[in-house]
Enzyme design. Sequence first.
Site, mmCIF file in Angstrom:
data_model
loop_
_atom_site.group_PDB
_atom_site.id
_atom_site.type_symbol
_atom_site.label_atom_id
_atom_site.label_comp_id
_atom_site.label_asym_id
_atom_site.label_seq_id
_atom_site.Cartn_x
_atom_site.Cartn_y
_atom_site.Cartn_z
ATOM 1 N N ASP A 62 0.850 -1.185 0.000
ATOM 2 C CA ASP A 62 0.000 0.000 0.000
ATOM 3 C C ASP A 62 0.887 1.235 0.000
ATOM 4 O OD1 ASP A 62 -2.775 0.297 -0.097
ATOM 5 O OD2 ASP A 62 -3.045 -0.749 1.789
ATOM 6 N N GLU A 75 -6.854 2.591 -6.482
ATOM 7 C CA GLU A 75 -7.985 2.467 -5.565
ATOM 8 C C GLU A 75 -9.023 3.544 -5.861
ATOM 9 O OE1 GLU A 75 -9.180 2.589 -0.833
ATOM 10 O OE2 GLU A 75 -7.858 4.066 -1.717
ATOM 11 N N HIS A 132 -10.019 -4.572 3.898
ATOM 12 C CA HIS A 132 -9.871 -4.066 5.268
ATOM 13 C C HIS A 132 -10.844 -2.941 5.599
ATOM 14 C CE1 HIS A 132 -7.716 -1.330 2.702
ATOM 15 N NE2 HIS A 132 -7.676 -0.453 3.669
ATOM 16 N N ASP A 133 -11.511 -2.375 4.595
ATOM 17 C CA ASP A 133 -12.476 -1.299 4.815
ATOM 18 C C ASP A 133 -13.918 -1.779 4.697
ATOM 19 O OD1 ASP A 133 -10.753 0.821 5.359
ATOM 20 O OD2 ASP A 133 -10.422 1.254 3.247
ATOM 21 N N ASP A 148 -3.348 4.047 -2.435
ATOM 22 C CA ASP A 148 -4.460 4.291 -1.519
ATOM 23 C C ASP A 148 -4.948 5.740 -1.602
ATOM 24 O OD1 ASP A 148 -6.000 3.420 1.071
ATOM 25 O OD2 ASP A 148 -5.105 5.375 1.526
#
Length: 582
Positions: A131, A287, A354-355, A233
């Site tokens: 990331d 992203e 993860h979100d 990200d």
Amino acid sequence: MKPIRSLCLSAILLLLFSNSIHAQTEKTLITPAQDAKWWKKAVVYQIYPRSFKDSDGDGIGDIKGIISKLDYVKSLGIDAVWLNPIYASPNDDNGYDISNYREIMKDFGTMADFDLLLKEMHKRGIKLIMDLVVNHSSDEHEWFQQARSSRDNKYRDYYHWWPAEKGKPPYRWSFFDVNSEAWKYEAQTNSYYLHYFSRKQPDLNWENPKLRNEVYDIMRFWLDKGIDGFRMDAFQFASKDTTWPELPKGYEKDIIKYYGVGPHLHDYLQEMNREVFSKYNIMTVAEGAGSSPADAMKFVDPARKELDIAYHFESVDIGNSLLEFGLNKYKAIFSKYDTEFKDKGWLAIFMANHDQPRMVSKFGNDTPQFRAISSKMLSTFVMTMRGTPFYFNGDELGMVNIRFDNIVDYNDVDTRNKYEQIKNAGGDLKAYLENKKQTSRENGRTPFQWDATANAGFTTGKPWLKVNPNYTTLNEAEQEKDPNSVLHYFRKLAQLRKDNTALVYGNYALIDPENPSVFAYTRTLNSKTILVVLNFTAQEVAYKTTLKMAKSRLLLGNYPISKNKESQTLRPFEAKIIAIQQ
């Protein structure tokens, strides 16, 4: 003997000529979208390091913990790991607030640990994607510490500032701030700084070429170590309209349109590609690539020379559950993106990260009766849809939402701050917490469930986030022993994708599009067609197809004993992958 040798030589030449023609014919059937890049064929496994495996008993997952589980990761059949941030950070937003891009967070270990991780991954044929969080830094980064000290500091223009003598800055909404204001006042220089996320995450000023060059140097630092790519990200927000126009009422509902994809974003990405990416054989991921398929294409159209894979959010931004959203609307999202990306560009396919809450809790059915079978069905979708599969750690076990009852159980800055906003406004806190049981991103961040020992074998200490109580029966060790487990089914899917190029490069066509219960589609490459049929409901349902099924062959199904392959009736959450012989 001479005539025989001549005949043999002629036969060999004829065979070589025939093979050459065949190869040329095959090549003409490959479209630009089927250009064989390694990242198109890859299966990407996302590891959330804080929750994967703790090696030292402090309750926090770390790099040595990941190293200890690399043989397990390899056994899944994946090709690359996307690792969430491990850079130095005060951890206001679980590592997405970076204070030093060239150091490792102490919670996770040392740079020597990282170097060993990379070496051990590559030894096993696993690539590493990191990331890269460069829309903002931590307010504890040296750049910001310098920038806030004086208006004349050389780092001042690394961030966005608004002098107080000009009056209050134009209102901008913050994703994470408890007061929802994205401009934070700094008394030392009588100015406001911009933070789209937490107040401890000041936005970097990409208008400044010096800042851009600093970031490019950071990228080279990691790429020269040998990593295999970056996921960018929140980079869609890096370019701002610095005239700060007044925003229309209700703009928060289309936040990327007004906050993201600013006037110079693609200029920055093309410069980044030219200066850095083009010099390495890597994978780069966008992203939140815009708010439409056309927007997403701009990020990954090969002719534009920007990024490689569009990781858009429309397919996960569906509300609380797929059941509420509606399967036909969900199918329409994938179909419209596939239409845009049919001949060029490339997409990421995912249902969790993860979100997000756990995949099976949002898109399937996590009750004991249907958890395993619907988990398998959802994995079938991710691994057979056109694009690169991105698969979140723990979903290969069918891990489910933990559903916290109390705000004290949450560590997430977004959840905590929104709770305070509602509390300050006198809102319904009970309703908010009830909603978070289903939607909180910390549902997906609970520790990995390795076995039935204390804390699921994740740590010998107190875990940073509670372990789901169901770990005593839902864990990796138990599923290793069960040949019909979700885990073993995932491995079969990964191998099936490797064995069938049509599942990588094949064209996509929707079957029975109006069926509200079944998502069915074909993947066709050259003369090979594979039919995928997925029942997204807990009822037995039928589907329609005009494909000739008599000579078809079942490649994989999620029920131990499958019905006749020709049957067009599906059991609850049934998935079938069928090779069609036309």
